[in-house]
Design an enzyme around this catalytic site. Structure first.
Site, short mmCIF file in Angstrom:
data_model
loop_
_atom_site.label_atom_id
_atom_site.label_comp_id
_atom_site.label_asym_id
_atom_site.label_seq_id
_atom_site.Cartn_x
_atom_site.Cartn_y
_atom_site.Cartn_z
N GLY A 135 7.13 3.21 -0.36
CA GLY A 135 6.27 2.13 -1.26
C GLY A 135 6.82 2.10 -2.78
O GLY A 135 6.76 0.57 -3.30
N THR B 270 0.72 -1.12 0.12
CA THR B 270 0.03 -0.02 -0.28
C THR B 270 0.95 1.27 0.07
O THR B 270 2.05 1.16 0.36
CB THR B 270 -0.96 0.00 1.45
OG1 THR B 270 -0.08 0.27 2.48
CG2 THR B 270 -1.79 -1.27 1.32
N GLY B 271 0.28 2.31 -0.37
CA GLY B 271 1.09 3.50 -0.29
C GLY B 271 2.36 3.19 -1.59
O GLY B 271 3.40 3.92 -1.50
N ALA B 272 1.88 2.70 -2.45
CA ALA B 272 3.00 2.45 -3.54
C ALA B 272 3.31 3.32 -4.58
O ALA B 272 4.07 3.15 -5.58
CB ALA B 272 2.72 0.92 -4.28
N SER B 273 2.64 4.39 -4.44
CA SER B 273 2.58 5.23 -5.65
C SER B 273 3.95 6.36 -5.71
O SER B 273 4.05 6.93 -6.40
CB SER B 273 1.64 6.02 -5.99
OG SER B 273 1.10 6.85 -4.84
N SER B 274 4.42 6.46 -4.45
CA SER B 274 5.68 7.34 -4.16
C SER B 274 6.38 6.97 -3.05
O SER B 274 6.06 6.16 -2.21
CB SER B 274 4.91 8.57 -3.68
OG SER B 274 4.34 8.82 -2.74
N GLY B 275 7.35 7.52 -2.66
CA GLY B 275 8.22 7.28 -1.61
C GLY B 275 8.80 5.90 -1.16
O GLY B 275 9.05 5.13 -2.04
N TYR C 110 1.10 13.49 13.94
CA TYR C 110 1.60 12.47 13.22
C TYR C 110 2.17 11.33 14.35
O TYR C 110 2.02 10.00 14.14
CB TYR C 110 2.57 12.82 12.42
CG TYR C 110 3.59 11.86 11.66
CD1 TYR C 110 2.87 11.33 10.45
CD2 TYR C 110 4.70 11.55 12.27
CE1 TYR C 110 3.83 10.40 9.59
CE2 TYR C 110 5.64 10.42 11.37
CZ TYR C 110 5.04 10.17 10.32
OH TYR C 110 5.85 8.98 9.48
N SER D 216 7.25 4.26 12.36
CA SER D 216 8.26 5.36 12.46
C SER D 216 8.93 5.27 13.74
O SER D 216 8.48 4.80 14.66
CB SER D 216 7.70 6.54 12.10
OG SER D 216 8.43 7.84 12.53
#
Length: 335
Positions: free
Chosen positions: A23, A16-21, A158, A145
């Protein structure tokens, strides 16, 4: 029961969150090492481009559009993965968003939305992953984190979401030990990483937020994630600087509380540029692996040693001894 995980080249991995950073780096790295990868994010156009690049380069990838804050869309993505690749061997919860604001000034709708993504996104990911991993076993990996271990001014909301993630993952690990003992449950705790997360954050402080240095390259986190996909581990901290910061905060909290606001204020550099639109409520500016504004560290002796728990313990004790020595020196000067 000893958990046995497959070699990476034989795995189907969901991220998941695979479109940037982190991931995105993890997805590309996993595909390059032979894994079949399902990328999940909110940005369909960017996901399509990324998957085409992977497949054109000889990899095997597909994508599913889902908002991790919505349990139904994430469950549908899990079913789509099984329909496409036949199974899931590793599930990586990586999606996350951030807010830069003092806690008393954080808008409630943004605060709730961040928890919907950062905390409930992990909850929904685990609920989608466990049924498909339970059949043959596998790895359930969550990217948290170092903020789960320490307070963080300006990013207090956060940090609170990451504290909640840590508590959920650790509780789930205990429960799955009896209910699904073939599933390895891992928490990855990155230090400051050079990704676009600060640029994508909802920012109420003025200027463009940045990750305070030293920042590490996201490839280090991707490598740690994929190592845990093959080797069962409870948790790994990525970046020795972050681990040293946690040790200092835990053992010298009063000093840390005085220094932390200065560190964030001096090093976040929030006055250079105007804030950009955030990705808190919808996907924006996907396709970026790094911020483009840092010179990240590409190695971490601490993280490399994390494969050997005995070495990590020795390093941790050594770091604590150094911190204690520094504190004693300060006290001597004051006296």
């Amino acid at each position: 029961m000893t958990i046995k995980l497959k070699p990476l080249k034989d795995q189907v991995i969901v991220i998941t969150g695979a479109s940037s950073g982190i991931g995105l780096v993890t997805a590309r790295t996993a595909a390059a090492r032979g894994a079949k990868v399902m990328l999940i994010a909110r940005s369909e156009a960017e996901l399509g481009d990324i998957v085409r690049d992977i497949n054109n380069g000889g990899g095997h990838a597909d994508y599913a559009v889902a908002d991790v804050g919505n349990a139904d869309t994430l469950a549908a993505a899990a079913r789509a993965t099984v329909a496409r690749f036949g199974r899931v061997d590793t599930w990586v919860n990586d999606a996350g968003v951030a807010i830069y604001a003092h806690l008393i000034d954080t808008p409630e709708d943004e605060h709730q939305r961040m928890f919907q993504t950062n905390y409930f996104g992990v909850v929904h990911g685990c609920l989608a992953a466990v049924p498909v991993l339970r059949r043959d076993g596998g790895a359930l990996i969550t990217v948290g984190s170092i903020a789960s271990d320490i307070p963080s001014p300006i990013m207090g909301a956060y940090a609170a979401s990451k504290h909640a993630v840590k508590a959920y993952v650790e509780g789930l690990r205990i429960e799955l030990h009896e209910q699904a003992p073939a599933i390895s449950v891992t928490l990855i705790k990155p230090s400051g990483i050079d990704t676009p997360i600060a640029q994508h954050a909802a920012n109420h402080e003025g200027g463009e937020a940045q990750i305070p240095p030293p920042a590490y390259d996201p490839q280090l986190v991707a490598d740690a994630i994929l190592d845990c996909a093959e080797h069962p581990r409870r948790e790994i901290t990525v970046g020795g600087a972050g681990r040293a910061q946690v040790l200092f905060a835990q053992h010298f909290p009063a000093i840390f509380e005085r220094l932390a606001p200065k560190k964030v204020g001096a090093l976040s550099d929030m006055s250079k540029q105007q804030p950009r639109p955030s990705n808190l409520f919808e996907g924006v500016r996907a396709g970026e692996e790094r911020s483009g504004e840092q010179h990240p560290l590409t190695t971490s002796v601490y993280t490399s040693a994390a494969k050997n728990p005995g070495v990590v313990a020795a390093i941790g004790l050594g770091g604590l001894a150094l911190a204690a020595g520094a504190l004693a020196a300060v006290r001597r000067r004051r006296s």
